[in-house]
Design an enzyme around this catalytic site. Structure first.
Site, mmCIF file in Angstrom:
data_model
loop_
_atom_site.group_PDB
_atom_site.id
_atom_site.type_symbol
_atom_site.label_atom_id
_atom_site.label_comp_id
_atom_site.label_asym_id
_atom_site.label_seq_id
_atom_site.Cartn_x
_atom_site.Cartn_y
_atom_site.Cartn_z
ATOM 1 N N PRO A 9 0.917 -1.197 0.023
ATOM 2 C CG PRO A 9 0.172 -1.091 2.050
ATOM 3 C CD PRO A 9 0.917 -1.890 1.226
ATOM 4 C CG MET A 11 -0.110 6.972 2.192
ATOM 5 S SD MET A 11 -1.974 6.664 2.315
ATOM 6 C CE MET A 11 -2.659 8.365 2.450
ATOM 7 C CB CYS A 92 1.913 5.157 8.214
ATOM 8 S SG CYS A 92 2.216 6.600 7.309
ATOM 9 C CE LYS A 131 3.631 -2.866 4.364
ATOM 10 N NZ LYS A 131 4.610 -1.587 4.644
ATOM 11 C CG ASN A 203 7.450 -3.618 2.846
ATOM 12 O OD1 ASN A 203 7.045 -2.641 3.421
ATOM 13 N ND2 ASN A 203 7.681 -3.631 1.443
#
Length: 334
Positions: A9, A11, A92, A131, A203
């Site tokens: 994902p 942004m 994030c 995540k 990741n």
């Protein structure tokens, strides 16, 4: 949803146009939405926030939030929309996210994250995943990541994707947090060894399918981020290399032709061509004419009244570059 490879994902990048384009390159990779605030899903324009095309499956929606009840309501809405997975963002590092008490700052509150996941799982039948980072600021990644994972296992989380870097919430920008904190893949490998029954994906800084294959010797899944966006043709060999299945597109031109009807449909619905073309800029990465392709797809796409002809003009640049390569250098006159 268990997948050997996912597109992270991102942004302002992984909107529905991006996802449909990527789906024409791979049928098997798990695609993610941009992060959507749970409060926005509950109170906002759900079709604008969550709308997607059927071709995008398998598709996960990532939510941001820290209120268990609100996240449960949002997860129920996401499931009703037809998503295959709902994911909670605990990674994030942006200031805006921190001010809302969600994202990477939740690494300090593993009990709250577990409570959120338990609330979401109580109301949906689709997988609920998380995540996260390996830690934040001065946390020791060993106990920090273990505490997060153990709490999630206790409430039945379906998968944990780990960005193998700390997030520095003080002193680094979100952009810097993607590059400056050192990668620690071994920390994620150790987590998988300790929790063999939990699906764990990795990741962070993974740039090629070859690198992804190497990670798959240690974990269950690999998530590509910027590499998938800036060089999307890599996705076109995911199905054959990681799943032993035929790839959807034989070459880049076939992928474009398959995507063209959707592009026409969205232009007819009122989108501007640059809103779609921007996701295709890296398609010819490393191919003769790539710079001219990017220029046409960038500059021409913002011209007043620009339409599908922008795509044809950019393809003509690739054709000219290919023809010039075949001809070879011009002979030098005596």
């Amino acid at each position: 949803m268990a997948s050997r490879l996912a597109v992270a994902p991102m942004m302002e990048w992984t909107d529905r146009e991006c996802r449909v384009f990527h789906r024409h390159l791979t049928r098997k990779a798990l695609l993610y939405t941009e992060m959507v605030a749970a409060a926005a899903v509950v109170h906002g324009d759900r079709e604008r926030l969550l709308g997607f095309s059927d071709i995008e499956h398998p598709l996960a929606c990532q939510l941001g939030g820290s209120d268990p009840d609100e996240l449960a309501r949002a997860a129920r809405i996401v499931a009703d929309f037809g998503y295959d997975e709902v994911n909670l963002n605990v990674g994030c590092p942006s200031d805006r996210v921190q001010s809302g008490r969600f994202g990477a700052c939740l690494m300090r509150e593993p009990e709250l994250v577990a409570e959120c996941v338990a609330a979401m799982k109580a109301v949906v039948d689709i997988p609920v995943t998380v995540k996260c980072r390996i830690g934040v600021d001065d946390q020791d990644p060993e106990p920090a990541l273990d505490a997060m994972a153990d709490g999630l296992v206790a409430v039945g989380v379906d998968a944990l994707w780990v960005h193998a870097r700390k997030a520095w919430l003080k002193g680094l920008s979100p952009k810097e947090n993607r590059d400056i904190p050192p990668l620690d893949y071994d920390r994620v490998y150790r987590l998988k060894q300790r929790l063999p029954d939990l699906y764990i994906g990795i990741n962070g800084g993974i740039a090629t399918l070859a690198a992804a294959e190497a990670h798959l010797a240690h974990v269950d899944g690999v998530m590509l981020g910027r590499a998938a966006y800036h060089d999307p043709w890599q996705l076109a060999r995911v199905d054959s290399r990681l799943h032993g299945l035929p790839d959807p597109a034989e070459d880049r031109h076939a992928a474009i032709e398959a995507f063209r009807p959707y592009m026409r449909e969205r232009l007819a619905a009122g989108l501007r061509v640059n809103q779609i073309a921007r996701h295709m800029l890296g398609l010819f990465h490393g191919v003769p004419g790539a710079r001219a392709w990017r220029r046409r797809m960038t500059v021409d796409a913002v011209a007043p009244g620009a339409g599908i002809e922008v795509l044809d003009g950019a393809l003509a640049e690739i054709a000219r570059a290919g023809a010039a390569m075949e001809r070879g250098p011009e002979p030098v006159s005596a």
